[in-house]
Design an enzyme around this catalytic site. Structure first.
Site, PDB file in Angstrom:
ATOM      1  N   LYS A  13       0.831  -1.209   0.000  1.00  0.00           N
ATOM      2  CA  LYS A  13       0.000   0.000   0.000  1.00  0.00           C
ATOM      3  C   LYS A  13       0.865   1.259   0.000  1.00  0.00           C
ATOM      4  O   LYS A  13       0.630   2.179  -0.772  1.00  0.00           O
ATOM      5  CB  LYS A  13      -0.932   0.018   1.237  1.00  0.00           C
ATOM      6  CG  LYS A  13      -1.850  -1.177   1.350  1.00  0.00           C
ATOM      7  CD  LYS A  13      -2.810  -1.058   2.535  1.00  0.00           C
ATOM      8  CE  LYS A  13      -2.162  -1.076   3.889  1.00  0.00           C
ATOM      9  NZ  LYS A  13      -1.536  -2.376   4.267  1.00  0.00           N
ATOM     10  N   ARG A  87      -9.400   0.655   9.234  1.00  0.00           N
ATOM     11  CA  ARG A  87      -8.995  -0.715   9.550  1.00  0.00           C
ATOM     12  C   ARG A  87     -10.062  -1.446  10.348  1.00  0.00           C
ATOM     13  O   ARG A  87      -9.870  -2.612  10.678  1.00  0.00           O
ATOM     14  CB  ARG A  87      -7.712  -0.688  10.377  1.00  0.00           C
ATOM     15  CG  ARG A  87      -6.433  -0.901   9.569  1.00  0.00           C
ATOM     16  CD  ARG A  87      -5.289  -0.680  10.521  1.00  0.00           C
ATOM     17  NE  ARG A  87      -4.086  -1.376  10.219  1.00  0.00           N
ATOM     18  CZ  ARG A  87      -3.004  -0.799   9.674  1.00  0.00           C
ATOM     19  NH1 ARG A  87      -3.042   0.443   9.280  1.00  0.00           N
ATOM     20  NH2 ARG A  87      -1.907  -1.491   9.510  1.00  0.00           N
ATOM     21  N   ARG A 126      12.073  -5.962   4.644  1.00  0.00           N
ATOM     22  CA  ARG A 126      11.942  -4.570   4.194  1.00  0.00           C
ATOM     23  C   ARG A 126      12.652  -3.544   5.072  1.00  0.00           C
ATOM     24  O   ARG A 126      12.804  -3.729   6.272  1.00  0.00           O
ATOM     25  CB  ARG A 126      10.460  -4.249   4.017  1.00  0.00           C
ATOM     26  CG  ARG A 126       9.805  -3.393   5.030  1.00  0.00           C
ATOM     27  CD  ARG A 126       8.397  -3.051   4.640  1.00  0.00           C
ATOM     28  NE  ARG A 126       7.547  -3.045   5.819  1.00  0.00           N
ATOM     29  CZ  ARG A 126       6.255  -2.830   5.799  1.00  0.00           C
ATOM     30  NH1 ARG A 126       5.628  -2.643   4.662  1.00  0.00           N
ATOM     31  NH2 ARG A 126       5.567  -2.813   6.909  1.00  0.00           N
ATOM     32  N   ARG A 161      11.404  -1.201  10.548  1.00  0.00           N
ATOM     33  CA  ARG A 161      10.371  -0.858  11.506  1.00  0.00           C
ATOM     34  C   ARG A 161      10.406  -1.805  12.704  1.00  0.00           C
ATOM     35  O   ARG A 161      10.635  -2.995  12.543  1.00  0.00           O
ATOM     36  CB  ARG A 161       8.996  -0.943  10.832  1.00  0.00           C
ATOM     37  CG  ARG A 161       8.677   0.308  10.049  1.00  0.00           C
ATOM     38  CD  ARG A 161       7.426   0.162   9.255  1.00  0.00           C
ATOM     39  NE  ARG A 161       6.306  -0.445   9.967  1.00  0.00           N
ATOM     40  CZ  ARG A 161       5.081  -0.485   9.475  1.00  0.00           C
ATOM     41  NH1 ARG A 161       4.818   0.056   8.315  1.00  0.00           N
ATOM     42  NH2 ARG A 161       4.117  -1.068  10.151  1.00  0.00           N
ATOM     43  N   ARG A 172      -0.226  -8.612  13.657  1.00  0.00           N
ATOM     44  CA  ARG A 172      -0.762  -7.677  12.651  1.00  0.00           C
ATOM     45  C   ARG A 172      -1.645  -8.414  11.653  1.00  0.00           C
ATOM     46  O   ARG A 172      -2.692  -7.915  11.241  1.00  0.00           O
ATOM     47  CB  ARG A 172       0.395  -6.950  11.935  1.00  0.00           C
ATOM     48  CG  ARG A 172       1.029  -5.886  12.826  1.00  0.00           C
ATOM     49  CD  ARG A 172       2.444  -5.555  12.406  1.00  0.00           C
ATOM     50  NE  ARG A 172       2.496  -4.799  11.182  1.00  0.00           N
ATOM     51  CZ  ARG A 172       3.601  -4.659  10.444  1.00  0.00           C
ATOM     52  NH1 ARG A 172       4.727  -5.241  10.823  1.00  0.00           N
ATOM     53  NH2 ARG A 172       3.572  -3.953   9.348  1.00  0.00           N
TER      54      ARG A 172
HETATM   55  P1  AMP Z   1       0.962   0.546   9.163  1.00  0.00           P
HETATM   56  O1  AMP Z   1       2.123   1.447   8.944  1.00  0.00           O
HETATM   57  O2  AMP Z   1      -0.247   0.951   8.379  1.00  0.00           O
HETATM   58  O3  AMP Z   1       1.308  -0.907   8.975  1.00  0.00           O
HETATM   59  O4  AMP Z   1       0.549   0.702  10.710  1.00  0.00           O
HETATM   60  C1  AMP Z   1       1.452   0.409  11.758  1.00  0.00           C
HETATM   61  C2  AMP Z   1       0.699   0.242  13.068  1.00  0.00           C
HETATM   62  O5  AMP Z   1       0.040   1.463  13.407  1.00  0.00           O
HETATM   63  C3  AMP Z   1      -0.417  -0.810  13.069  1.00  0.00           C
HETATM   64  O6  AMP Z   1       0.073  -2.120  13.298  1.00  0.00           O
HETATM   65  C4  AMP Z   1      -1.292  -0.297  14.202  1.00  0.00           C
HETATM   66  O7  AMP Z   1      -0.706  -0.573  15.461  1.00  0.00           O
HETATM   67  C5  AMP Z   1      -1.237   1.206  14.006  1.00  0.00           C
HETATM   68  N1  AMP Z   1      -2.285   1.686  13.056  1.00  0.00           N
HETATM   69  C6  AMP Z   1      -2.088   2.255  11.834  1.00  0.00           C
HETATM   70  N2  AMP Z   1      -3.250   2.598  11.250  1.00  0.00           N
HETATM   71  C7  AMP Z   1      -4.220   2.206  12.111  1.00  0.00           C
HETATM   72  C8  AMP Z   1      -5.633   2.269  12.089  1.00  0.00           C
HETATM   73  N3  AMP Z   1      -6.304   2.785  11.036  1.00  0.00           N
HETATM   74  N4  AMP Z   1      -6.317   1.775  13.156  1.00  0.00           N
HETATM   75  C9  AMP Z   1      -5.674   1.274  14.227  1.00  0.00           C
HETATM   76  N5  AMP Z   1      -4.331   1.160  14.319  1.00  0.00           N
HETATM   77  C10 AMP Z   1      -3.596   1.637  13.280  1.00  0.00           C
END
Ligand code: AMP
Length: 214
Positions: A13, A87, A126, A161, A172
């Site tokens: 994404k 989400r 990554r 990360r 996740r």
């Molecule tokens: P991402 O970079 O999108 O993979 O997000 C990293 C982490 O941020 C996720 O594993 C969640 O802990 C938190 N997070 C990001 N976006 C959301 C969301 N829309 N709702 C809840 N937690 C989020």
């Protein structure tokens, strides 16, 4: 045009959102990036969510909806790309209301389909440029040997990360299947869902997305 990029962690994404930003002038709204920024700058909210994120669990709807609400008040000349938001079903309902309140609509939800094994190998390999966020992969797009990012040209650090490890990744993925995957049916029922194969090369996926957006 306002779109959602929907898919499990590692579906690509962020990579595709960066391309849409640079080629179409769209505005990427990544709640993951916003939360990581809050964490790195040490805000109270950032400290509260740090452990939840490190475990790979979702932070509360209230926090991410507030982050998105704030961004929707800004400029939307090129259209928004929602990356990693919504989400949960509650976030999806809230997004509909927020867009409605600012006379915007959601045009397309692009579901990026990738199988679980590909996700695990993509995520554990990554790293990203600390300056511009360009994504590298140990197998398919290794970090340049001279340490200079191919996108921004800076001599920089390449970061992994904290939640890109196997245990957090399991959580996740579980969070995705339990709480986020119902959004596929939700947006299908609204007639907005378009699915693309997220497994190909970056350019192939880009072309597939361009096709569903046209
Ligand atoms: P991402 O970079 O999108 O993979 O997000 C990293 C982490 O941020 C996720 O594993 C969640 O802990 C938190 N997070 C990001 N976006 C959301 C969301 N829309 N709702 C809840 N937690 C989020």
């Amino acid at each position: 045009m306002n779109i959602i990029l929907l898919g499990p962690p590692g579906a690509g994404k962020g990579t595709q959102a960066h391309l849409l930003v640079s080629e179409r002038g769209m505005i990427q709204l990544s709640t993951g990036d916003m939360l990581r920024e809050a964490k790195d700058s040490g805000t109270e909210m950032g400290q509260r969510v740090a452990e939840v994120m490190a475990r790979g669990e979702l932070v509360t709807d209230e926090i991410v909806i507030a982050l998105i609400r704030e961004k929707l008040e800004g400029d939307n000349a090129g259209g928004f790309i929602f990356d990693g938001f919504p989400r949960t079903l509650a976030q999806a309902d809230a997004l509909g209301e927020l867009l409605n309140d600012c006379d915007e609509t959601l045009d397309v939800v692009v579901e990026m389909q990738v199988d679980d094994e590909a996700l695990v190998s993509r995520i554990t390999a990554r790293s990203t440029c600390a300056d511009c966020g360009e994504v590298y992969n140990d197998n398919t797009k290794p970090i340049p040997e001279d340490g200079i990012c191919t996108k921004c040209g800076n001599a920089t650090e390449f970061k992994r990360r904290a939640d890109d490890n196997e245990e957090a990744l399991r959580n996740r993925l579980m969070e995705y299947y339990k709480k986020t995957s119902p959004l596929i049916g939700y947006y299908y029922a609204k007639g907005m869902l378009k699915s693309v194969n997220g497994l190909g090369e970056i350019d192939e996926v880009k072309a597939a997305i361009a096709k569903v957006l046209s």
